[in-house]
Design an enzyme around this catalytic site. Structure first.
Site, PDB file in Angstrom:
ATOM      1  N   THR A   1       0.781  -1.207   0.000  1.00  0.00           N
ATOM      2  CA  THR A   1       0.000   0.000   0.000  1.00  0.00           C
ATOM      3  C   THR A   1       0.828   1.279   0.000  1.00  0.00           C
ATOM      4  OG1 THR A   1      -1.477  -1.333   1.266  1.00  0.00           O
ATOM      5  CG2 THR A   1      -1.727   1.021   1.532  1.00  0.00           C
TER       6      THR A   1
ATOM      7  N   ARG B   1     -12.087  -9.390  -2.067  1.00  0.00           N
ATOM      8  CA  ARG B   1     -11.400  -9.292  -0.773  1.00  0.00           C
ATOM      9  C   ARG B   1     -10.969  -7.845  -0.546  1.00  0.00           C
ATOM     10  NH1 ARG B   1      -6.103  -7.196   0.707  1.00  0.00           N
ATOM     11  NH2 ARG B   1      -5.615  -8.050   2.734  1.00  0.00           N
ATOM     12  N   VAL B   2     -11.290  -7.308   0.616  1.00  0.00           N
ATOM     13  CA  VAL B   2     -10.912  -5.953   0.965  1.00  0.00           C
ATOM     14  C   VAL B   2     -10.073  -5.980   2.234  1.00  0.00           C
ATOM     15  CG1 VAL B   2     -11.788  -3.673   1.619  1.00  0.00           C
ATOM     16  CG2 VAL B   2     -13.001  -5.019  -0.097  1.00  0.00           C
ATOM     17  N   GLY B   3      -8.965  -5.271   2.205  1.00  0.00           N
ATOM     18  CA  GLY B   3      -8.108  -5.178   3.387  1.00  0.00           C
ATOM     19  C   GLY B   3      -8.442  -3.936   4.186  1.00  0.00           C
ATOM     20  N   ASP B   4      -7.418  -3.301   4.737  1.00  0.00           N
ATOM     21  CA  ASP B   4      -7.638  -2.154   5.618  1.00  0.00           C
ATOM     22  C   ASP B   4      -7.727  -0.824   4.875  1.00  0.00           C
ATOM     23  OD1 ASP B   4      -4.785  -2.697   5.057  1.00  0.00           O
ATOM     24  OD2 ASP B   4      -4.518  -0.791   6.095  1.00  0.00           O
TER      25      ASP B   4
ATOM     26  N   THR C   1      -0.061   0.933   6.585  1.00  0.00           N
ATOM     27  CA  THR C   1       0.329  -0.056   5.574  1.00  0.00           C
ATOM     28  C   THR C   1       0.765  -1.331   6.284  1.00  0.00           C
ATOM     29  OG1 THR C   1       2.086  -0.619   3.991  1.00  0.00           O
ATOM     30  CG2 THR C   1       2.560   1.143   5.519  1.00  0.00           C
ATOM     31  N   GLY C   2       0.608  -2.461   5.620  1.00  0.00           N
ATOM     32  CA  GLY C   2       1.023  -3.724   6.228  1.00  0.00           C
ATOM     33  C   GLY C   2      -0.007  -4.804   5.983  1.00  0.00           C
ATOM     34  N   HIS C   3      -0.128  -5.713   6.919  1.00  0.00           N
ATOM     35  CA  HIS C   3      -1.057  -6.835   6.799  1.00  0.00           C
ATOM     36  C   HIS C   3      -2.487  -6.323   6.994  1.00  0.00           C
ATOM     37  CE1 HIS C   3      -2.816 -10.720   8.696  1.00  0.00           C
ATOM     38  NE2 HIS C   3      -3.165 -10.602   7.430  1.00  0.00           N
ATOM     39  N   GLY C   4      -3.237  -6.245   5.872  1.00  0.00           N
ATOM     40  CA  GLY C   4      -4.557  -5.608   5.858  1.00  0.00           C
ATOM     41  C   GLY C   4      -5.501  -6.117   6.924  1.00  0.00           C
TER      42      GLY C   4
END
Lengths: 320, 320
Positions: free
Chosen positions: A169, A196-199, A218-221
């Site tokens: 991101t 699929r939606v992350g953060d 940013t990172g693991h959603g």
């Protein structure tokens, strides 16, 4: 003295050595695009969109042109803009066939909605006059190879997450002398399932802004969503406006300890800026500009060691 | 003594007089369905899904069967389940052609994802064996009439929001003696554009759960998202575990003052429960059960006056 400022990140992950220089160049260009908007009396919410657009258009970053591909080989983009002054949010998720998701999110901010997803988001973009493009205009050879690698090795999404090195991101946070804004944008993770939606497009997770601070993450959603990382950072700033970096560190520590996820965040308050990550690398660039003295300060980094720069209190910065 | 408990809401809005009795009946049935799961040693996350499923299947509420229609006359459902023990989230947004969105969200919670939207969400549901149904199975005459009314009067989405009487969301929060969970589900607002997502499926907005509390919200979706209402309530509980109702009131006051939006919220901590709304009405029902003495307490309300019941401290409740 009015100090306008912007800070950008280009994603917290295991950036390979060969991508370092281009990432640093890209992050400088993004921050430069944002500060120019502010210098021309632009608002925070437009400065962050200018900065993020620059990164979306730069294939070294995973957003827009160069976004990760879904398991179907398609491109689905997520982005959010938030203006702290009135808590306005504009966001899109699983957006297809548009080049700059952050610009569509900016349009949603001016609408009566906060989040539009899927085919309805593309429809909204079309109504607003955005060019509808084919996936082929957004796909890079790097991302095609990444998708094939995952398919061939059969490692799947889970191992990508676990390796903690997902191509990630981009984001920006700005202060126009009056109010704050943040913007975050991503193509998500390679081989994600469609939808699929992350953060990134979620207020409080991928970004948050109020009257006193703003943050982009940013990172693991999935981990960021569980920790509501951005809201946690902004909340932390409320306690001590002079130590945005402490708010960032505390929130990242919480996420690592409680959720087991890694990432990074950037943050601005009136009195300080914060940048932190607990992944291998994260490109970041901070530019501030004093509108009276016309002195400009630029700080840039990508290695963990670069974070030591944060500890220079703003009041004693060396002007360039 | 182990006290298991559940609290449900059936949406905060201007519920008309003629819908009062059926709403109260529906909310009791939902809370009953949830407490039975807990009595049978079920987990919090399954109790809230049982309660919310009951409301999704009851056309008096706006979720599942009886959901508001989009401007295209279609049904798009949003739901989220969150388990506080490990911060796990499962959510779907703009889900079509499935009866119980909360049950699909529950499946997402067990996956590596937190949120799946649009056609990808229907695809996920199909993979998990959910029955794919036609919109006609979910549409009620009431919602058809509501859509036609808006179309004919030409008032549009904005006036609906401003009237503060949008037909709204359902939710539940449970404590199984060990951990907390919340679940929220909605069809959104009548005449919404396809793809529009409010607060319900977003962690921190429509619901949030951690190791010490959980919350489900209802009201103006965009306003709740800006305020991150559920995270604000859960955070407030951290300060005083004995006054969940104060955390609810403070968060609703913040949202009304800072964002100009109205709504309601329910919340549980180990030591207290909270329920509040600043709309005309909100049906709610709280049931607690002492697994040693087998004493059960039920509280139910829909008018603002019913909120006075909250001030009975749990330690002196009258058992039924």
């Amino acid at each position: 003295m009015v100090k306008i400022k912007i800070i950008c990140h280009g994603g917290a992950w295991s950036i390979p050595d060969e991508a370092k220089e281009k990432s640093l160049e890209g992050i400088r260009n993004a921050a430069r695009a944002g500060i120019e908007v502010l210098k021309n009396s632009g608002k925070s919410e437009d400065a962050v969109v200018a900065a993020v657009s620059a990164m979306e258009n730069d294939p070294i970053f995973n957003a827009g042109h160069g976004a990760s591909l879904t398991r179907d080989g398609t491109v689905e983009l997520d982005s959010m803009v938030m203006r702290g002054r009135d808590y306005s949010i504009g966001a899109v998720a699983a957006l297809r066939n548009v080049k700059n998701a952050c610009q569509v999110a900016r349009e949603v901010l001016d609408s009566e909605h906060t989040l539009i997803v899927g085919p309805g988001a593309s429809e909204f973009a079309k109504e607003k006059g955005f060019e509808i493009v084919d996936d082929s205009e957004l796909v890079t050879p790097y991302e095609k190879a990444a998708l094939e690698k995952i398919r061939n090795y059969g490692t799947g999404v889970e191992s990508i997450f676990k390796a903690g090195d997902a191509h990630d991101t981009v984001g920006a946070v700005a202060f126009d002398g009056d109010g704050f804004a943040c913007c975050t944008s991503t193509g998500g993770v390679t081989f994600k399932r469609p939808g699929r939606v992350g953060d990134s497009p979620l207020a409080g997770s991928g970004g948050y802004a109020d009257g006193g601070a703003a943050c982009s993450t940013t990172g693991h959603g999935e981990g960021i969503t569980k920790a509501l990382l951005a809201h946690r950072v902004v909340w932390g700033c409320g306690a001590d406006q002079t130590r945005a970096s402490k708010a960032v560190d505390d929130a990242l520590d919480f996420m690592k300890t409680e959720i087991g996820s890694q990432g990074g965040a950037i943050c601005l308050t009136r009195a300080s800026y914060g940048v932190g990550f607990n992944t291998k690398r994260m490109p970041w660039c901070y530019i501030s500009f004093d509108t009276e003295t016309e002195e400009e300060e630029i700080l840039v980094g990508i290695e963990p060691e670069s974070l030591q720069q944060r500890d220079i209190p703003e009041i004693t910065v060396i002007h360039h």
